[in-house]
Write an enzyme that holds these catalytic residues in place. Structure first.
Site, PDB file in Angstrom:
ATOM      1  N   PRO A  16      32.632  -3.546  35.079  1.00 35.29           N
ATOM      2  CA  PRO A  16      34.043  -3.899  34.985  1.00 35.29           C
ATOM      3  C   PRO A  16      34.803  -3.169  33.881  1.00 35.29           C
ATOM      4  O   PRO A  16      34.285  -2.972  32.782  1.00 35.29           O
ATOM      5  CB  PRO A  16      34.019  -5.412  34.703  1.00 35.29           C
ATOM      6  CG  PRO A  16      32.632  -5.711  34.250  1.00 35.29           C
ATOM      7  CD  PRO A  16      31.753  -4.705  34.904  1.00 35.29           C
ATOM      8  N   ASN A  17      36.012  -2.789  34.244  1.00 32.16           N
ATOM      9  CA  ASN A  17      36.992  -2.162  33.349  1.00 32.16           C
ATOM     10  C   ASN A  17      36.679  -0.700  33.014  1.00 32.16           C
ATOM     11  O   ASN A  17      37.484  -0.034  32.376  1.00 32.16           O
ATOM     12  CB  ASN A  17      37.158  -2.974  32.042  1.00 32.16           C
ATOM     13  CG  ASN A  17      37.671  -4.369  32.337  1.00 32.16           C
ATOM     14  OD1 ASN A  17      38.710  -4.518  32.978  1.00 32.16           O
ATOM     15  ND2 ASN A  17      36.945  -5.390  31.916  1.00 32.16           N
ATOM     16  N   ARG A  24      41.847   2.702  28.286  1.00 28.50           N
ATOM     17  CA  ARG A  24      41.530   1.407  27.698  1.00 28.50           C
ATOM     18  C   ARG A  24      40.909   1.604  26.315  1.00 28.50           C
ATOM     19  O   ARG A  24      39.893   2.265  26.184  1.00 28.50           O
ATOM     20  CB  ARG A  24      40.519   0.730  28.630  1.00 28.50           C
ATOM     21  CG  ARG A  24      39.783  -0.433  28.062  1.00 28.50           C
ATOM     22  CD  ARG A  24      38.514  -0.653  28.881  1.00 28.50           C
ATOM     23  NE  ARG A  24      37.837  -1.843  28.458  1.00 28.50           N
ATOM     24  CZ  ARG A  24      36.532  -2.021  28.556  1.00 28.50           C
ATOM     25  NH1 ARG A  24      35.768  -1.089  29.088  1.00 28.50           N
ATOM     26  NH2 ARG A  24      35.981  -3.119  28.154  1.00 28.50           N
ATOM     27  N   TYR A  29      36.450   3.533  23.105  1.00 23.66           N
ATOM     28  CA  TYR A  29      35.721   4.107  24.242  1.00 23.66           C
ATOM     29  C   TYR A  29      35.995   5.597  24.463  1.00 23.66           C
ATOM     30  O   TYR A  29      35.371   6.211  25.330  1.00 23.66           O
ATOM     31  CB  TYR A  29      36.042   3.316  25.511  1.00 23.66           C
ATOM     32  CG  TYR A  29      35.613   1.862  25.408  1.00 23.66           C
ATOM     33  CD1 TYR A  29      34.269   1.538  25.260  1.00 23.66           C
ATOM     34  CD2 TYR A  29      36.543   0.824  25.437  1.00 23.66           C
ATOM     35  CE1 TYR A  29      33.851   0.216  25.141  1.00 23.66           C
ATOM     36  CE2 TYR A  29      36.139  -0.505  25.326  1.00 23.66           C
ATOM     37  CZ  TYR A  29      34.803  -0.799  25.182  1.00 23.66           C
ATOM     38  OH  TYR A  29      34.388  -2.107  25.067  1.00 23.66           O
ATOM     39  N   ASN A  80      25.895   1.228  33.105  1.00 29.10           N
ATOM     40  CA  ASN A  80      26.686   0.634  32.028  1.00 29.10           C
ATOM     41  C   ASN A  80      27.305  -0.616  32.640  1.00 29.10           C
ATOM     42  O   ASN A  80      28.290  -0.532  33.371  1.00 29.10           O
ATOM     43  CB  ASN A  80      27.780   1.588  31.542  1.00 29.10           C
ATOM     44  CG  ASN A  80      28.586   0.966  30.404  1.00 29.10           C
ATOM     45  OD1 ASN A  80      28.500  -0.246  30.145  1.00 29.10           O
ATOM     46  ND2 ASN A  80      29.379   1.785  29.721  1.00 29.10           N
ATOM     47  N   ALA A  83      30.975  -5.650  30.351  1.00 32.84           N
ATOM     48  CA  ALA A  83      30.854  -7.009  29.813  1.00 32.84           C
ATOM     49  C   ALA A  83      29.758  -7.820  30.501  1.00 32.84           C
ATOM     50  O   ALA A  83      29.227  -8.774  29.920  1.00 32.84           O
ATOM     51  CB  ALA A  83      32.197  -7.720  29.936  1.00 32.84           C
ATOM     52  N   HIS A  86      26.371  -8.783  28.837  1.00 31.41           N
ATOM     53  CA  HIS A  86      26.216  -9.917  27.930  1.00 31.41           C
ATOM     54  C   HIS A  86      26.164 -11.258  28.657  1.00 31.41           C
ATOM     55  O   HIS A  86      25.996 -12.292  28.021  1.00 31.41           O
ATOM     56  CB  HIS A  86      27.370  -9.922  26.914  1.00 31.41           C
ATOM     57  CG  HIS A  86      27.709  -8.555  26.405  1.00 31.41           C
ATOM     58  ND1 HIS A  86      26.786  -7.758  25.753  1.00 31.41           N
ATOM     59  CD2 HIS A  86      28.847  -7.805  26.492  1.00 31.41           C
ATOM     60  CE1 HIS A  86      27.358  -6.597  25.443  1.00 31.41           C
ATOM     61  NE2 HIS A  86      28.601  -6.597  25.887  1.00 31.41           N
ATOM     62  N   ASP A  93      18.259  -9.864  37.314  1.00 30.72           N
ATOM     63  CA  ASP A  93      17.306 -10.182  38.386  1.00 30.72           C
ATOM     64  C   ASP A  93      17.257  -9.060  39.426  1.00 30.72           C
ATOM     65  O   ASP A  93      16.180  -8.715  39.924  1.00 30.72           O
ATOM     66  CB  ASP A  93      17.687 -11.500  39.075  1.00 30.72           C
ATOM     67  CG  ASP A  93      17.337 -12.720  38.227  1.00 30.72           C
ATOM     68  OD1 ASP A  93      16.664 -12.554  37.187  1.00 30.72           O
ATOM     69  OD2 ASP A  93      17.744 -13.831  38.604  1.00 30.72           O
ATOM     70  N   GLU A 105      19.993   1.939  30.409  1.00 31.20           N
ATOM     71  CA  GLU A 105      21.231   1.210  30.110  1.00 31.20           C
ATOM     72  C   GLU A 105      22.052   2.029  29.113  1.00 31.20           C
ATOM     73  O   GLU A 105      21.511   2.511  28.120  1.00 31.20           O
ATOM     74  CB  GLU A 105      20.856  -0.148  29.500  1.00 31.20           C
ATOM     75  CG  GLU A 105      22.046  -0.987  29.059  1.00 31.20           C
ATOM     76  CD  GLU A 105      21.607  -2.313  28.429  1.00 31.20           C
ATOM     77  OE1 GLU A 105      20.382  -2.609  28.408  1.00 31.20           O
ATOM     78  OE2 GLU A 105      22.490  -3.035  27.945  1.00 31.20           O
ATOM     79  N   HIS A 107      25.747   2.258  26.835  1.00 33.91           N
ATOM     80  CA  HIS A 107      27.011   1.723  26.323  1.00 33.91           C
ATOM     81  C   HIS A 107      27.704   2.838  25.562  1.00 33.91           C
ATOM     82  O   HIS A 107      27.072   3.500  24.718  1.00 33.91           O
ATOM     83  CB  HIS A 107      26.779   0.531  25.390  1.00 33.91           C
ATOM     84  CG  HIS A 107      26.105  -0.599  26.083  1.00 33.91           C
ATOM     85  ND1 HIS A 107      26.768  -1.445  26.939  1.00 33.91           N
ATOM     86  CD2 HIS A 107      24.802  -0.976  26.104  1.00 33.91           C
ATOM     87  CE1 HIS A 107      25.906  -2.312  27.442  1.00 33.91           C
ATOM     88  NE2 HIS A 107      24.703  -2.048  26.957  1.00 33.91           N
ATOM     89  N   SER A 109      30.096   2.492  23.377  1.00 29.22           N
ATOM     90  CA  SER A 109      30.253   2.072  21.983  1.00 29.22           C
ATOM     91  C   SER A 109      28.922   1.566  21.444  1.00 29.22           C
ATOM     92  O   SER A 109      28.011   1.234  22.221  1.00 29.22           O
ATOM     93  CB  SER A 109      31.310   0.965  21.894  1.00 29.22           C
ATOM     94  OG  SER A 109      30.872  -0.190  22.602  1.00 29.22           O
ATOM     95  N   ARG A 114      29.580  -4.145  16.740  1.00 26.70           N
ATOM     96  CA  ARG A 114      30.790  -4.834  17.182  1.00 26.70           C
ATOM     97  C   ARG A 114      30.604  -6.357  17.096  1.00 26.70           C
ATOM     98  O   ARG A 114      29.733  -6.832  16.376  1.00 26.70           O
ATOM     99  CB  ARG A 114      31.154  -4.354  18.593  1.00 26.70           C
ATOM    100  CG  ARG A 114      31.402  -2.836  18.627  1.00 26.70           C
ATOM    101  CD  ARG A 114      31.808  -2.364  19.994  1.00 26.70           C
ATOM    102  NE  ARG A 114      33.068  -2.975  20.410  1.00 26.70           N
ATOM    103  CZ  ARG A 114      33.529  -2.967  21.664  1.00 26.70           C
ATOM    104  NH1 ARG A 114      32.818  -2.359  22.610  1.00 26.70           N
ATOM    105  NH2 ARG A 114      34.663  -3.536  21.957  1.00 26.70           N
ATOM    106  N   ARG A 118      28.487  -9.248  21.615  1.00 28.15           N
ATOM    107  CA  ARG A 118      28.085  -8.015  22.314  1.00 28.15           C
ATOM    108  C   ARG A 118      26.678  -7.564  21.907  1.00 28.15           C
ATOM    109  O   ARG A 118      26.148  -6.600  22.441  1.00 28.15           O
ATOM    110  CB  ARG A 118      29.068  -6.874  22.009  1.00 28.15           C
ATOM    111  CG  ARG A 118      30.456  -7.117  22.557  1.00 28.15           C
ATOM    112  CD  ARG A 118      31.351  -5.898  22.348  1.00 28.15           C
ATOM    113  NE  ARG A 118      32.736  -6.307  22.381  1.00 28.15           N
ATOM    114  CZ  ARG A 118      33.481  -6.414  23.492  1.00 28.15           C
ATOM    115  NH1 ARG A 118      32.959  -6.126  24.664  1.00 28.15           N
ATOM    116  NH2 ARG A 118      34.733  -6.805  23.418  1.00 28.15           N
TER     117      ARG A 118
END
Ligand code: DQA
Length: 157
Positions: A16-17, A24, A29, A80, A83, A86, A93, A105, A107, A109, A114, A118
């Protein structure tokens, strides 16, 4: 038929986002866009004789569906989860159902520098490696790592 980098793409999933990358919170980012990320992944995979299948969704269930799809036909997953890192046991699963498939994985940032909420990622319990705080370069590292895990001899330095 065993999957190889030449026959099966690496699934690159953004949560998301991340469609808003570049617009953003650029101070966190960066100014590169999602298209830049996907092009970097494609170039990096190509250098290792592979391809990517890059997708982005703001919806948890769609990401779960795509992880299940990767289980059937892809060579590895770079994710990635945004959100959902978290919060999402469902994504964890789904990744657990991808037996033996390398999962990286990413990220953009450094999530550990942070807010406290997070610092924990459910996805990290399944990920073979986690890259945080390297900006979009982290995706290139993740693709390189998948290539190393599936074709060790090819990527020795
Ligand atoms: C992120 C970090 C997450 O905490 C955040 O919710 C994101 C992006 C990152 O790439 O740094 O959406 O995954």
């Amino acid at each position: 038929m065993p999957r190889t980098l030449a026959t099966a793409p690496i699934m690159v999933l953004n949560g998301p986002n991340l469609n808003l990358l570049g617009k953003r919170q650029p101070e966190i980012y960066g100014s590169d866009t999602l298209a830049d990320v996907e092009a970097l992944c494609a170039r990096t995979a190509e250098a290792h004789g592979g391809t990517v299948d890059a997708r982005q969704s703001n919806h948890e269930g769609e990401l779960v569906d795509w992880i299940q799809e990767a289980r059937q036909g892809h060579i590895g997953i770079v994710i990635n989860p945004g959100a959902y890192s978290h919060t999402s046991v469902a994504i964890l699963d789904a990744l657990h159902a991808c037996d033996g498939m390398p999962v990286m994985e990413v990220h953009l940032s450094n999530i550990h520098r942070r807010e406290e909420f997070r610092h924990h990622s459910y996805v990290s319990r399944r990920a073979d490696g986690v890259i945080a705080g390297c900006g979009i370069q982290g995706y290139a590292f993740a693709i390189q790592r998948i290539a190393a895990l599936v074709a060790p001899a090819e990527v020795q330095v």
